[in-house]
Design a protein around this motif. Structure first.
Motif, short mmCIF file in Angstrom:
data_model
loop_
_atom_site.label_atom_id
_atom_site.label_comp_id
_atom_site.label_asym_id
_atom_site.label_seq_id
_atom_site.Cartn_x
_atom_site.Cartn_y
_atom_site.Cartn_z
N ARG A 198 0.73 -1.35 0.07
CA ARG A 198 -0.19 0.19 0.09
C ARG A 198 0.70 1.16 0.19
O ARG A 198 0.28 2.51 -0.16
CB ARG A 198 -0.84 -0.08 1.39
CG ARG A 198 -2.20 -1.04 0.95
CD ARG A 198 -3.20 -0.69 2.04
NE ARG A 198 -4.38 -1.40 1.96
CZ ARG A 198 -5.23 -1.91 2.77
NH1 ARG A 198 -4.99 -1.03 3.94
NH2 ARG A 198 -6.44 -2.53 2.43
N TYR A 241 -2.44 8.88 -3.15
CA TYR A 241 -3.55 9.40 -2.57
C TYR A 241 -2.68 10.88 -1.95
O TYR A 241 -3.55 12.07 -2.21
CB TYR A 241 -3.96 8.76 -1.14
CG TYR A 241 -4.81 9.51 -0.27
CD1 TYR A 241 -6.35 9.37 -0.67
CD2 TYR A 241 -4.38 10.28 0.68
CE1 TYR A 241 -7.14 9.97 0.46
CE2 TYR A 241 -5.37 11.01 1.34
CZ TYR A 241 -6.72 10.92 1.25
OH TYR A 241 -7.46 11.76 2.18
N THR A 242 -1.70 10.93 -1.94
CA THR A 242 -0.90 12.18 -1.48
C THR A 242 -0.76 12.95 -2.69
O THR A 242 -1.02 14.36 -2.74
CB THR A 242 0.18 11.92 -0.80
OG1 THR A 242 0.21 11.09 0.51
CG2 THR A 242 1.01 13.10 -0.51
N LEU A 279 -7.62 2.32 0.72
CA LEU A 279 -7.00 2.75 2.07
C LEU A 279 -8.09 2.56 3.27
O LEU A 279 -7.77 2.15 4.16
CB LEU A 279 -6.46 4.25 2.09
CG LEU A 279 -5.16 4.39 1.41
CD1 LEU A 279 -4.88 5.92 1.31
CD2 LEU A 279 -3.92 3.63 1.87
N THR A 302 -0.35 3.03 -3.03
CA THR A 302 -1.62 3.61 -3.01
C THR A 302 -1.53 4.91 -1.98
O THR A 302 -2.19 5.83 -2.41
CB THR A 302 -2.52 2.47 -2.46
OG1 THR A 302 -2.55 1.48 -2.73
CG2 THR A 302 -3.85 3.09 -2.01
N LEU A 303 -0.86 4.77 -0.94
CA LEU A 303 -0.62 6.11 -0.18
C LEU A 303 -0.04 7.07 -1.12
O LEU A 303 -0.23 8.30 -0.84
CB LEU A 303 0.33 5.64 0.93
CG LEU A 303 0.47 6.73 2.24
CD1 LEU A 303 -0.93 7.24 2.70
CD2 LEU A 303 1.34 6.61 3.24
N SER A 325 -7.79 5.55 -4.48
CA SER A 325 -7.11 5.37 -3.50
C SER A 325 -7.31 5.37 -2.28
O SER A 325 -7.01 4.49 -1.22
CB SER A 325 -5.56 6.29 -3.72
OG SER A 325 -6.05 7.56 -3.72
N SER A 326 -8.52 6.15 -2.06
CA SER A 326 -9.12 6.26 -0.75
C SER A 326 -9.96 5.00 -0.49
O SER A 326 -10.07 4.53 0.91
CB SER A 326 -9.92 7.45 -0.59
OG SER A 326 -10.93 7.70 -1.61
#
Length: 321
Positions: free
Chosen positions: A98, A105-106, A223, A101-102, A219-220
């Motif tokens: 992840r 998202y950022t 997460l 993925t993080l 992405s959220s």
């Protein structure tokens, strides 16, 4: 009564080759490609800043800021690819999938804010028009198109990864904006309509906003332990019910670890049977989840059939066998 739990990562499934590189899920792309992309983007930003100042073009300056946002984005994605390759440990028991993925998202969160600022700057230029130098717009954008187009083609192989797709979409949008700026410069040269420059700047801002919101949502979703988009709970549950001995499944949970790696947990009710039969049934469940749905991490809790239905999310009705 038989009641036991089992967890599998799919390493022992007959006919299924599995290794820690997860080549079937991760893109065949070396992190060094992102390093070169970051260096090329930095050079492009410098060129567009000079071109925007000398050409008095808000579209070029906005595109320079747009490309500048790619630099930390690519840097984060580079680190994310490195982290995602790390094996699981006592702290991150599922590994570092992840991390990408993080990063996505950022990146997308920053781009949403940036696109709003780009739109504001373009609207201000509508109020106070400035005469632009078309030649600077054209030649600078041609150079930018070559860089962004090259990066886009280099990242196509990694489009299945959310982290890399955020960079791919962004650079593809950059290439489209470069084409638009070139066309706009030609129109300005022919017609003298200088309002086209802030219009292009506004369009670039909207493009960034549109692409970023989509990545932010996806992405959220990962997460927040959301269900993988390509999988359906009922389809997975009904497939498990086709296995001989499984009479009911409930408390079914599907989630993504990032990078195309999925996990499944469920309770399965079965009749009384010997332990070795349970082992064969567990292997069948794991094999079904892996071969039919590409699920690598499967956790199964076996329960005796006929117990009261005091479970959470009950899936399809028990199979008629």
């Amino acid at each position: 009564m038989v009641r036991m739990g089992a967890h599998s990562h799919g390493h022992d499934q007959p006919g299924h080759s599995h290794d820690h590189n997860h080549d079937h899920a991760h893109p065949a792309l070396r992190p060094a490609v992102l390093g070169w992309a970051m260096a090329a983007t930095l050079g492009l930003v410098v060129a567009e800043v000079f071109g925007g100042i000398l050409g008095r073009s808000v579209a070029l300056l906005n595109d320079a800021v747009h490309n500048l946002s790619d630099v930390p984005a690519i840097g984060i994605s580079y680190l994310a690819m490195r982290y995602a390759q790390r094996p699981a440990d006592s702290e991150k028991t599922y590994g570092y999938h992840r991390a990408g993925t993080l990063a996505a998202y950022t990146n997308s969160s920053v781009l949403v804010l940036l696109s709003l600022w780009l739109g504001y700057e373009a609207i201000e230029r509508f109020r106070s028009p400035v005469t632009v130098v078309e030649s600077w717009m054209i030649w600078t954008s041609l150079a930018a198109l070559a860089v962004n187009g090259g990066i886009t083609l280099a990242l196509v192989r990694g489009r299945g990864d959310l982290n890399l797709r955020s960079i791919l979409i962004h650079n593809f949008g950059d290439a489209l904006s470069n084409i638009a700026i070139i066309a706009g410069a030609v129109v300005i040269h022919v017609t003298g309509a200088h309002w086209i420059d802030p219009l292009l700047g506004l369009a670039i801002g909207l493009l960034v906003l549109w692409s970023s919101i989509g990545i932010l949502r996806e992405s959220s979703h990962i997460l927040l332990e959301g269900r993988p988009r390509e999988l359906r709970l009922e389809e997975v549950a009904r497939a498990i019910l086709t296995i001989e001995g499984v009479q009911e499944v409930h408390d079914v949970h599907l989630w993504s670890l990032g990078g195309g790696h999925h996990a499944l947990s469920l309770h399965a009710r079965i009749p009384d049977m010997h332990l070795d039969e349970c082992e064969h049934l567990l292997a069948s469940i794991k094999r079904k989840a892996s071969q039919d749905f590409g699920i690598e991490h499967t956790t199964v809790q076996l329960e005796r059939a006929g117990l009261p239905a005091v479970s959470g999310y009950v899936m399809p009705e028990p199979a008629k066998k």
